[in-house]
Design an enzyme around this catalytic site. Sequence first.
Site, short mmCIF file in Angstrom:
data_model
loop_
_atom_site.label_atom_id
_atom_site.label_comp_id
_atom_site.label_asym_id
_atom_site.label_seq_id
_atom_site.Cartn_x
_atom_site.Cartn_y
_atom_site.Cartn_z
N SER A 37 3.59 8.46 -20.62
CA SER A 37 3.75 7.13 -21.24
C SER A 37 5.15 6.59 -21.03
CB SER A 37 3.47 7.22 -22.73
OG SER A 37 2.25 7.85 -22.94
N ARG A 48 6.16 3.40 -18.47
CA ARG A 48 6.84 2.25 -19.09
C ARG A 48 8.21 2.04 -18.44
NH1 ARG A 48 3.42 3.86 -22.80
NH2 ARG A 48 2.66 2.51 -24.47
N SER A 63 -4.09 0.12 -27.08
CA SER A 63 -2.78 -0.46 -27.43
C SER A 63 -1.95 -0.71 -26.17
CB SER A 63 -2.03 0.45 -28.39
OG SER A 63 -1.76 1.69 -27.77
N ASP A 118 -4.91 11.33 -28.35
CA ASP A 118 -4.99 12.15 -27.14
C ASP A 118 -5.00 13.64 -27.48
OD1 ASP A 118 -5.22 10.31 -25.11
OD2 ASP A 118 -3.06 10.07 -24.85
N ARG A 144 -7.80 16.05 -20.02
CA ARG A 144 -7.62 16.63 -21.36
C ARG A 144 -8.71 17.66 -21.69
NH1 ARG A 144 -3.07 15.17 -22.13
NH2 ARG A 144 -2.35 13.04 -21.84
#
Length: 657
Positions: free
Chosen positions: A29, A33, A176, A320, A395
């Site tokens: 993440s 970003r 999100s 997650d 996952r």
Amino acid sequence: MPPSLPAVLPIQPFTRPVRGEVTLPGSKSLTNRALLLAALCKDRVVLTSALFSEDTHLMVEALKALGFTVNANADAGTIEVSDQANGFKKDAELFVGLAGTAARFLTALCVAAPSGIYRIDGIPQMRKRPMKGLIDALRSLGADVRCTGVEGFFPLEIHAKGLRGGEVAIDASESSQMLSGLLMVAPLADAPISIKLSAKVREPFVQMTKNMVNQFGGAADFNAVSGSWEVAKKSYTFAGTYAIEPDATAASYFTTLPLVTGGALMLLNLQQGLQGDTQFVEVMQRVGLTATSSPSGLEVSFAPGSIRTGISENFNEFSDTFLTLAAVSPLLSGPTRITGIAHSRKQETDRVAGMVRELRKLGQEVDEHADGDGLTITPRPLTAGVEIETYGDHRFAMSFGILGCHDLHGDGRPWLSIKDPACCAKTFPNFFDVLNSLRPFLIVAIDGGAASGKSSTSRALSERFNFLHVDTGSYYRAITAELLRRGLRTDQIDAVKAALPSITLGTQVDGRAARMEIGGRVVPESEIRGPEVTAAVSHFAAIPEVRSALLTYQRNQADVARAHGFGGMVMEGRDIGSIIFPDAGLRLFLHADPVARAKRRELEGRADAVAERDRLDATRKTAPLVLASGAIDIDSTYLNLEQVVDKISGLITEKLG
Ligand code: CDP
């Protein structure tokens, strides 16, 4: 990328408590970003400790396709973004695979470009993941976003003309990441942007985005009075080095491992930082985990006998990690109730349905909640022999990989396999290597002269401890057979040297035995035990180039053993304890008087000049047969096989603690 994971990977249980340190990959993440934000800065930005995985690779490649200069150095763990002024080509095709972050962030980025036509698409699974909330919000800010397939989904064609400022509403309840994408490009708009949420959003990732927008020089904040996100019109000014934190979701697997195996692990450099998934540690503490934070990282341990109760937890903010807990819930003493995860049905796969299915295959009682928002697992005895389906979802592979480390049978036998384990490359390409490296691994080196009993002893030990058996003598024999097959004689040293580079070596694991492959073919025993090979082998083995051709190959057998999940390796030969593995956990030297050895060969009905081979082996210049200093000398003249094996087994058991 991991060298080659099989299509189905049996997980080798840990027979002893785990100990050690884990270097986690960088956060996905944060890396994706930071890549986007770096592209929006003016000066060079270098990300350190960045993640190198499929999802970040897709982001890097997309930025390059847009014209940005991005230099990724996996060995150094750095990604440099520079020459931003030349970014935003007028026309580009972007591919986002199944990466949700890349999909949402790049869509927002392309819309914010001053001009240009950009087409974005992913794999078929990506075309089903939610994009509508973001597309609608961007359109209401004046963007021209065209869905060229199904309305509200990928593929997209964007005709960029910059973003207008002002007020906008967004429904980011399904992901999100849609709000995060908008927040990151909002400072570029013609005027300040005020973002109202038309539905509830999962907060932690948005907080992460806000913090990063501000770290890179933007100004975004939630205004509790107006109930909107306010983003100022402002240039990103960050320049220099930006350090990426270790991935908190990846950390969840290793936080859980000591619950499964006992023991303790140090998760290096993991701190309470920007990532909401660090909350998972608190959940595990309620299940009995002890966690201690220090400047070096987070130490997690699980004392034997700690109460492993089942718990009830809303995972909405760190969903997650729900799979990590769900997968080990069969080991808890009571039911585990997980809620707040309806949105995860639209992630890589329907994670709730997939989890229910896999846990049921494992014999668990699972209630899929009627509201679609969660599941309750009541532990039942685990079913052995299950192949876990991973649905292309990393996952699933990693969560159940941890459960498989549980020693169900109590003897280290695998009982659970993971299908398509390579799917973990999405965020953690070397996950199974890291897991293997934590599995305690013992190298037993056994040297000794011809007919000293090494082979039978080593074979018996490998059976007893489930270690890989490597008979390096058979390797020298296989090379000898190949050289003889090519018509070479033992006195043609130069020709032998010249031939060596064209001999390609491989290894096949057959049960607990490693076998050498030459040119992709296992050299059969019948070809290497004949009198011609036996007479020639010690001569070829004395040639330094022959030995060095085999040096790294032999050392790599430890990786082969680990990759196949063995808890150790018994390697026998002439120079194992002295040259190949001088640091082996246990080094032994077997000897027996020459008369006894000659007799053994006679009983086997094999013609073998044992004494002559020993003379050659012990007197050669390179790596002669010696009792290495510190090795344990075992005289087997008056011991039978069982007695020797028992004696060494005692030493191994001691080493294994
Ligand atoms: O027949 P035996 O089991 O005694 O011997 P082997 O282990 O099959 O090894 C055959 C020959 O390979 C030895 O006599 C050595 O010359 C050579 N060898 C070596 O030089 N270094 C090793 N690590 C293993 C074998």
